[in-house]
Design a protein around this motif. Sequence first.
Motif, PDB file in Angstrom:
ATOM      1  N   GLY A 189       0.831  -1.191   0.000  1.00  0.00           N
ATOM      2  CA  GLY A 189       0.000   0.000   0.000  1.00  0.00           C
ATOM      3  C   GLY A 189       0.867   1.242   0.000  1.00  0.00           C
ATOM      4  O   GLY A 189       2.077   1.184  -0.212  1.00  0.00           O
ATOM      5  N   THR A 225      -4.622  -1.332  -4.130  1.00  0.00           N
ATOM      6  CA  THR A 225      -4.138  -1.529  -2.764  1.00  0.00           C
ATOM      7  C   THR A 225      -4.822  -0.541  -1.812  1.00  0.00           C
ATOM      8  O   THR A 225      -5.073  -0.866  -0.651  1.00  0.00           O
ATOM      9  CB  THR A 225      -2.607  -1.371  -2.673  1.00  0.00           C
ATOM     10  OG1 THR A 225      -2.218  -0.076  -3.141  1.00  0.00           O
ATOM     11  CG2 THR A 225      -1.912  -2.439  -3.510  1.00  0.00           C
ATOM     12  N   GLU A 235      -6.392  -0.776   2.392  1.00  0.00           N
ATOM     13  CA  GLU A 235      -5.464  -0.217   3.382  1.00  0.00           C
ATOM     14  C   GLU A 235      -6.109  -0.037   4.754  1.00  0.00           C
ATOM     15  O   GLU A 235      -5.474  -0.276   5.789  1.00  0.00           O
ATOM     16  CB  GLU A 235      -4.894   1.103   2.885  1.00  0.00           C
ATOM     17  CG  GLU A 235      -3.829   0.954   1.815  1.00  0.00           C
ATOM     18  CD  GLU A 235      -3.240   2.300   1.397  1.00  0.00           C
ATOM     19  OE1 GLU A 235      -3.498   3.301   2.102  1.00  0.00           O
ATOM     20  OE2 GLU A 235      -2.533   2.342   0.381  1.00  0.00           O
ATOM     21  N   ARG A 252       1.092  -0.475  10.225  1.00  0.00           N
ATOM     22  CA  ARG A 252      -0.326  -0.764  10.014  1.00  0.00           C
ATOM     23  C   ARG A 252      -0.717  -2.183  10.421  1.00  0.00           C
ATOM     24  O   ARG A 252      -1.908  -2.469  10.554  1.00  0.00           O
ATOM     25  CB  ARG A 252      -0.682  -0.491   8.547  1.00  0.00           C
ATOM     26  CG  ARG A 252      -0.755   1.010   8.282  1.00  0.00           C
ATOM     27  CD  ARG A 252      -0.525   1.388   6.845  1.00  0.00           C
ATOM     28  NE  ARG A 252      -0.655   2.846   6.689  1.00  0.00           N
ATOM     29  CZ  ARG A 252       0.329   3.706   7.014  1.00  0.00           C
ATOM     30  NH1 ARG A 252       1.483   3.260   7.486  1.00  0.00           N
ATOM     31  NH2 ARG A 252       0.141   5.013   6.873  1.00  0.00           N
TER      32      ARG A 252
END
Length: 285
Positions: A127, A202, A206, A238
């Motif tokens: 991402g 992507t 995310e 993330r």
Amino acid sequence: MTWSLDNEFETPGGMIRWTALGSGEPLVLVHGTPYSSFLWRDLAPALARTRRVYAFDLLGFGRSEQREGQDLSLAAHARNLARLLDHWELSNPSVVAHDIGGAVTLRSMLLEGASFRDLTLFDAVSGGEWERGLFQLILEHAEVFHRLPGYAHREVVAGHMRHATNLGYPQAVLDAFLDPWRGETGQAAFYRQYSQIKQEHTAAYEHLLGEITIPTRLIWGTEDRILPPRYARWLHERIPHAELHWVEGAGHVLQEDAPAQLLAHLTSPFDSPSNTAATSERERA
């Protein structure tokens, strides 16, 4: 350097070739661009000593079908991966993914409903702002690249592949990687797939990365010029529980630059959540 894909699976966009080796708990290997499952030629047999290992060429890549009109977007590859898992009757395999294979795998899990036991991503598109370099040029000037003379096309592909390794390839290995992209059919296929791989596919997942709960491992070459280390840190922020391991001196293709170190990581148990932060810092140091 023998590597064969003896099985076929028909998708709405064409035929995918695949193979399976060994026995034990299932492990699926997902390659990226502009490569093929040939990247796994040494690692797959080693992993197959204790696992049932599945490898395949993405549609439009390697020995899978190449033809006009194919949907080769990350979304389409993710749907095909989910179809393959159903075909193999795998409900909860381990998955290892490289380059755009990372995005394909994440989309398959987060948006297509695929279920994995654990996930390893290395030097992977995941991402952020990754539409850059050759990707961006082809998206902006697709028709120019399609019209390149054959000799110029070969140099573009070879140069891009050399840029991905920090140590270089033996000529026979580079030739094997280049082979699917040669000739009129191969050249068209090369720019067809690159012109469809887009950041929007992507961006769609995310916001779901923080919801990943399965054991997750990130491995990254410190000298990756395709996806520099900041992309590893972006992903680690993330997926907070994920392990993060660095391979010093290696470029984008760990299979070629550091196969022994990569194999060691792939055959090691996942860290417990309480040890993940300490392991990440220790590996970076």
